[in-house]
Design an enzyme around this catalytic site. Structure first.
Site, PDB file in Angstrom:
ATOM      1  N   GLN A   1     -21.067  -6.787   8.907  1.00 41.78           N
ATOM      2  CA  GLN A   1     -19.705  -7.517   9.094  1.00 41.78           C
ATOM      3  C   GLN A   1     -18.708  -6.754   8.282  1.00 41.78           C
ATOM      4  O   GLN A   1     -18.915  -6.803   6.882  1.00 41.78           O
ATOM      5  CB  GLN A   1     -19.592  -8.990   9.119  1.00 41.78           C
TER       6      GLN A   1
ATOM      7  N   CYS B   1      -1.260   6.931   5.380  1.00 44.89           N
ATOM      8  CA  CYS B   1      -2.269   6.508   6.420  1.00 44.89           C
ATOM      9  C   CYS B   1      -1.536   5.168   7.047  1.00 44.89           C
ATOM     10  O   CYS B   1      -0.738   4.364   6.466  1.00 44.89           O
ATOM     11  CB  CYS B   1      -3.286   5.815   5.344  1.00 44.89           C
TER      12      CYS B   1
ATOM     13  N   CYS C   1      -3.777   0.474   8.992  1.00 42.12           N
ATOM     14  CA  CYS C   1      -3.281  -0.912   9.119  1.00 42.12           C
ATOM     15  C   CYS C   1      -2.119  -0.944   9.764  1.00 42.12           C
ATOM     16  O   CYS C   1      -0.766  -0.977   9.164  1.00 42.12           O
ATOM     17  CB  CYS C   1      -3.357  -1.456   7.494  1.00 42.12           C
TER      18      CYS C   1
ATOM     19  N   CYS D   1       0.761  -1.130   0.140  1.00 42.65           N
ATOM     20  CA  CYS D   1      -0.278  -0.010   0.232  1.00 42.65           C
ATOM     21  C   CYS D   1       0.986   1.265   0.073  1.00 42.65           C
ATOM     22  O   CYS D   1       1.703   1.462   0.915  1.00 42.65           O
ATOM     23  CB  CYS D   1      -0.992   0.050   1.203  1.00 42.65           C
TER      24      CYS D   1
ATOM     25  N   CYS E   1     -16.526  -9.421  18.910  1.00 42.14           N
ATOM     26  CA  CYS E   1     -15.431  -8.626  18.313  1.00 42.14           C
ATOM     27  C   CYS E   1     -14.301  -8.003  19.312  1.00 42.14           C
ATOM     28  O   CYS E   1     -13.809  -6.990  18.650  1.00 42.14           O
ATOM     29  CB  CYS E   1     -16.216  -7.518  17.405  1.00 42.14           C
TER      30      CYS E   1
ATOM     31  N   GLU F   1     -33.141  -8.480  18.123  1.00 37.89           N
ATOM     32  CA  GLU F   1     -32.249  -7.283  17.790  1.00 37.89           C
ATOM     33  C   GLU F   1     -33.103  -5.972  18.122  1.00 37.89           C
ATOM     34  O   GLU F   1     -34.341  -5.925  17.688  1.00 37.89           O
ATOM     35  CB  GLU F   1     -31.681  -7.422  16.500  1.00 37.89           C
TER      36      GLU F   1
ATOM     37  N   CYS G   1      -7.781   2.868  -1.756  1.00 39.32           N
ATOM     38  CA  CYS G   1      -7.469   1.907  -0.632  1.00 39.32           C
ATOM     39  C   CYS G   1      -7.383   0.494  -0.823  1.00 39.32           C
ATOM     40  O   CYS G   1      -8.411   0.044  -1.474  1.00 39.32           O
ATOM     41  CB  CYS G   1      -8.165   2.212   0.391  1.00 39.32           C
TER      42      CYS G   1
ATOM     43  N   ASN H   1     -24.078 -12.478  19.690  1.00 43.36           N
ATOM     44  CA  ASN H   1     -23.141 -11.851  18.845  1.00 43.36           C
ATOM     45  C   ASN H   1     -23.025 -10.287  19.301  1.00 43.36           C
ATOM     46  O   ASN H   1     -23.713  -9.361  18.619  1.00 43.36           O
ATOM     47  CB  ASN H   1     -23.337 -12.054  17.458  1.00 43.36           C
TER      48      ASN H   1
END
Length: 416
Positions: free
Chosen positions: A218, A11, A14, A3, A372, A297, A94, A345
């Site tokens: 997701q 940037c 990452c 990248c 997560c 939910e 990106c 979740n």
């Protein structure tokens, strides 16, 4: 993955991009497995490697289902960068974005220029357009959202929107999100439909999800599909083993693995709490059509999408818009009692003390927990000492970063 934005220092989102991919995965897996080691079931603690299956891994580039770009520069020369970073470099190219996203982002810049919508200046608190959000499907369709401070520029945007739709036929829907507050939140509460469909169809694993503008999706569609498949496979194993007797039919202190005659017992009941667009529930109901699957939910918009997916694919699942914790406690107190299996979740904050306490005392034999945020998963497991990890997988949902997803299979075991 190479990248040029990372290499030039433009940037650094990452953060692990300079590490070889195998090392990223090995170190990520080690962090998660070490954190959760105290919560393994007794048998798995003696042979820890038996609990941890191979990680769920997808592509290292072109995987992001959603692009969130902050708008800087001027109305004549807009720049799209990442929220929270200095908007000095345009990041439309990106490499994390699938093919087609860069073109849509460039189209959004043309729209901003033609409609002369001034970017929001955080320091001066002036301007109109704050962010450009793009959702993409594996079939190359896009949902475009423009986050504005007010409705003031909508007339000019509507005037020039047909040109964008003609130039970019992959854009199936466009909305404006109104976000008047000066906060770090990416979007506001009000959504205004401008063109196209009400949702975008996103093939994920073995089903198609219908994502509306403000619904959670997701980040990594390929990995999410495998995540949903894993939960369905584990629940299939639980039911095949006869290891999920109804909490109303089997005493809470019955030994783990107590068998039940599935030929004469009622249909297994499975709850998917914090179900979102229904990814877990739909996969489970598709794989196990005899089960009674309910997804809950709080987001009504997400539930609308889940119901749309269920109807479009004739998948027998029920979806309810309600607070997951309050609904589970209330429903379990009814005549039918707790379900056979629970899937959770939750968002990054975890399930919290109230739901953890209910699960601990519910008598539910098996729980699938997808997290997560492994740190909050560990905190929740500490509050549920009778539910222990019998299997787990590190999930590389966020390549090149230290953010980790993990899915674990929990089994009720006697406490000492």
């Amino acid at each position: 993955m190479r990248c040029h934005h990372f290499e030039s220092g433009e940037c650094r989102s990452c953060t692990l991009l300079d590490l070889p991919r195998p090392r990223q995965l090995a170190e990520g897996r080690e962090r998660v497995e070490s954190l959760l080691a105290p919560y393994l079931a007794a048998a798995e603690q003696q042979m820890e490697s038996a609990a941890w299956q191979e990680p769920i891994v997808g592509a290292e580039a072109g995987f992001r289902a959603r692009g969130k770009m902050a708008v800087g520069g001027t109305a004549q020369e807009p720049i799209l960068g990442l929220p929270g970073q200095a908007l000095s470099a345009d990041l439309c190219d990106c490499p994390l974005y699938p093919g087609g996203v860069e073109e849509v982002l460039e189209g959004a810049k043309v729209l901003i220029r033609r409609a002369q919508v001034p970017p929001y200046d955080v320091t001066r608190r002036r301007g109109e357009i704050k962010n450009v959000l793009v959702t993409t499907s594996p079939d190359g369709e896009h949902l475009l959202r423009l986050v504005l401070r007010s409705e003031k520029p909508l007339g000019r945007i509507r005037e020039h929107l047909p040109a964008l739709l003609t130039a970019h036929p992959s854009v199936v829907a466009v909305t404006a999100n109104i976000h008047p507050d000066h906060t770090t939140r990416v979007e506001g509460e009000q959504e205004i439909h401008l063109a196209g469909a009400e949702s975008i169809a996103v093939r994920t694993g073995d089903v198609t999800l219908f994502c509306r503008p403000q619904s959670f999706l997701q980040t990594n569609t390929e990995v999410a599909g495998d995540l949903y498949r894993q939960a369905a496979a584990w629940i299939g194993e639980i039911l095949d083993e006869g290891a999920a007797p109804s909490a109303t039919d089997t005493p809470a202190d019955a030994p783990a693995g107590a068998s039940v005659d599935l030929g004469t017992a009622p249909a297994p009941r499975i709850w998917d709490l914090y179900c979102g667009l229904g990814g877990f529930a739909l996969h489970i109901a598709r794989a196990l059509p005899a089960a009674r699957v309910i997804g809950v939910e709080v987001s009504a918009q997400a539930i609308d999408g889940a119901r749309e997916a269920s109807a479009a694919q004739s998948i027998p699942a029920t979806f309810l818009a309600d607070d997951a914790t309050a609904w589970a406690i209330r429903e379990a107190a009814g005549e039918a009692g707790p379900p056979d299996v629970v899937v959770v979740n939750p968002p990054r904050r975890g399930i919290g003390s109230e739901l953890a306490a209910w699960l601990e005392g519910s008598g539910v034999a098996d729980v699938i927990y997808s997290s997560c945020n492994p740190a909050t998963l560990a905190a929740d497991l500490a509050a549920m000492p009778s539910l222990r990890i019998t299997a787990g997988r590190f999930v590389d949902m966020f390549p090149h970063t230290e953010h980790a997803e993990v899915i674990v299979r929990l089994r009720r075991t006697p406490t000492t």
